[in-house]
Design a protein around this motif. Sequence first.
Motif, PDB file in Angstrom:
ATOM      1  N   THR A 101      33.066  40.740  45.631  1.00 45.42           N
ATOM      2  CA  THR A 101      33.131  39.543  44.787  1.00 45.42           C
ATOM      3  C   THR A 101      33.892  39.858  43.506  1.00 45.42           C
ATOM      4  O   THR A 101      33.489  40.716  42.729  1.00 45.42           O
ATOM      5  CB  THR A 101      31.703  39.085  44.415  1.00 45.42           C
ATOM      6  OG1 THR A 101      30.967  38.883  45.615  1.00 45.42           O
ATOM      7  CG2 THR A 101      31.730  37.780  43.619  1.00 45.42           C
ATOM      8  N   ALA A 102      35.022  39.207  43.302  1.00 45.41           N
ATOM      9  CA  ALA A 102      35.835  39.472  42.107  1.00 45.41           C
ATOM     10  C   ALA A 102      35.505  38.464  41.011  1.00 45.41           C
ATOM     11  O   ALA A 102      35.255  37.302  41.291  1.00 45.41           O
ATOM     12  CB  ALA A 102      37.316  39.387  42.461  1.00 45.41           C
ATOM     13  N   LEU A 103      35.492  38.925  39.779  1.00 50.52           N
ATOM     14  CA  LEU A 103      35.247  38.037  38.640  1.00 50.52           C
ATOM     15  C   LEU A 103      36.414  38.160  37.672  1.00 50.52           C
ATOM     16  O   LEU A 103      37.028  39.213  37.577  1.00 50.52           O
ATOM     17  CB  LEU A 103      33.962  38.451  37.910  1.00 50.52           C
ATOM     18  CG  LEU A 103      32.641  38.227  38.629  1.00 50.52           C
ATOM     19  CD1 LEU A 103      31.505  38.693  37.744  1.00 50.52           C
ATOM     20  CD2 LEU A 103      32.461  36.764  38.990  1.00 50.52           C
ATOM     21  N   PRO A 104      36.720  37.099  36.926  1.00 49.01           N
ATOM     22  CA  PRO A 104      37.797  37.193  35.941  1.00 49.01           C
ATOM     23  C   PRO A 104      37.459  38.205  34.849  1.00 49.01           C
ATOM     24  O   PRO A 104      36.295  38.360  34.483  1.00 49.01           O
ATOM     25  CB  PRO A 104      37.878  35.780  35.360  1.00 49.01           C
ATOM     26  CG  PRO A 104      36.642  35.070  35.793  1.00 49.01           C
ATOM     27  CD  PRO A 104      36.083  35.784  36.978  1.00 49.01           C
ATOM     28  N   ALA A 105      38.468  38.935  34.388  1.00 47.84           N
ATOM     29  CA  ALA A 105      38.260  39.955  33.351  1.00 47.84           C
ATOM     30  C   ALA A 105      38.179  39.323  31.964  1.00 47.84           C
ATOM     31  O   ALA A 105      38.751  38.276  31.715  1.00 47.84           O
ATOM     32  CB  ALA A 105      39.417  40.955  33.396  1.00 47.84           C
ATOM     33  N   SER A 106      37.441  39.991  31.064  1.00 50.41           N
ATOM     34  CA  SER A 106      37.332  39.508  29.685  1.00 50.41           C
ATOM     35  C   SER A 106      38.278  40.313  28.787  1.00 50.41           C
ATOM     36  O   SER A 106      38.854  41.299  29.218  1.00 50.41           O
ATOM     37  CB  SER A 106      35.885  39.662  29.208  1.00 50.41           C
ATOM     38  OG  SER A 106      35.454  40.977  29.481  1.00 50.41           O
ATOM     39  N   ALA A 107      38.403  39.920  27.533  1.00 46.57           N
ATOM     40  CA  ALA A 107      39.283  40.632  26.599  1.00 46.57           C
ATOM     41  C   ALA A 107      38.580  41.890  26.084  1.00 46.57           C
ATOM     42  O   ALA A 107      37.429  41.831  25.676  1.00 46.57           O
ATOM     43  CB  ALA A 107      39.647  39.726  25.438  1.00 46.57           C
ATOM     44  N   PRO A 108      39.253  43.054  26.117  1.00 43.17           N
ATOM     45  CA  PRO A 108      38.612  44.313  25.718  1.00 43.17           C
ATOM     46  C   PRO A 108      38.410  44.440  24.205  1.00 43.17           C
ATOM     47  O   PRO A 108      39.198  43.901  23.434  1.00 43.17           O
ATOM     48  CB  PRO A 108      39.592  45.367  26.212  1.00 43.17           C
ATOM     49  CG  PRO A 108      40.904  44.693  26.294  1.00 43.17           C
ATOM     50  CD  PRO A 108      40.644  43.244  26.555  1.00 43.17           C
ATOM     51  N   PRO A 109      37.357  45.193  23.775  1.00 42.35           N
ATOM     52  CA  PRO A 109      37.166  45.464  22.356  1.00 42.35           C
ATOM     53  C   PRO A 109      38.133  46.573  21.937  1.00 42.35           C
ATOM     54  O   PRO A 109      38.578  47.348  22.771  1.00 42.35           O
ATOM     55  CB  PRO A 109      35.720  45.971  22.290  1.00 42.35           C
ATOM     56  CG  PRO A 109      35.484  46.590  23.626  1.00 42.35           C
ATOM     57  CD  PRO A 109      36.335  45.842  24.613  1.00 42.35           C
ATOM     58  N   GLY A 110      38.428  46.681  20.669  1.00 40.75           N
ATOM     59  CA  GLY A 110      39.359  47.705  20.195  1.00 40.75           C
ATOM     60  C   GLY A 110      38.673  49.016  19.872  1.00 40.75           C
ATOM     61  O   GLY A 110      37.447  49.146  19.983  1.00 40.75           O
TER      62      GLY A 110
END
Length: 205
Positions: A101-110
Amino acid sequence: MQWTAVVVLAGTAGAVQAQSVNPATLANSGGDGLAACASCHGAQGEGQGAMPRLAGINAAYLRKQLDDLAEGRREHALMSPIAKAMSPETREAMSGYYAATALPASAPPGDAHPGARVAQRGAWDRNVPGCVQCHGPGGRGVGDAFPPIAGQTADYLSAQLEAWKAGRRSNDPIGLMQAAARGLTAEEIRDVSDYFSKLPMEASR
Ligand code: HEC
Ligand code: HEC
């Protein structure tokens, strides 16, 4: 997505385990006395709070956890009885279902995030290696033994680290995680859990 009808054998502890359940049906609607996995793990297996994300995690790793929960090497008041009620075939089928099951990726923290230092470099003064040395770059996971921790819920990550630190979870190969968790402070556990929860997880093969 591929699924195989789950053929069933009688249960070990007298209980009759799941019969021919389609993994998608069991995940979303439940069946054979089992609640829908989605009712706790989220509609797409994305996890919520203390209920871990299952979507995209390596199938062999999920299978090991279900076996450990079913056979008492790992204990949890909610999840152990569910794993025990699943036949080995159902555990295998559900692990494959969620891994795919694939899920959309979120924006990474710096790198300025307070958890970034322990995640990448560890705390060698307390014998804690960087998490990415075992869990791979970005916490994406390595092979069947080192699970992805990126994109997992922060509450679940911190609960597991606390459990290893206190010796309540001990099903890790040669105590690798227990050793890593033991040197962390409560604040580091909170920060590193928040950090990985915000990193994107790539679906495993
Ligand atoms: C009543 C809520 C509930 C239901 C329903 C439920 N789970 Fe869980 N599950 C949990 C909780 C809570 C944990 C975390 C246990 C811990 O903290 O050690 C968990 C852990 C797991 C894990 C281990 C994940 C990891 O990364 O180590 C797997 C695999 C799993 N569940 C699969 C399933 C499947 C498959 C179903 C449906 C057949 C299901 N669960 C139904 C609550 C639930
Ligand atoms: C020396 C290698 C090693 C290091 C360093 C390490 N881990 Fe792990 N970790 C493992 C292994 C092996 C497992 C799988 C345990 C099992 O099979 O139950 C694991 C499992 C986990 C899990 C459970 C995932 C799940 O879905 O059940 C979490 C959370 C985790 N590690 C977080 C971390 C964090 C955060 C760090 C950095 C502070 C870290 N690990 C450092 C080896 C390591």
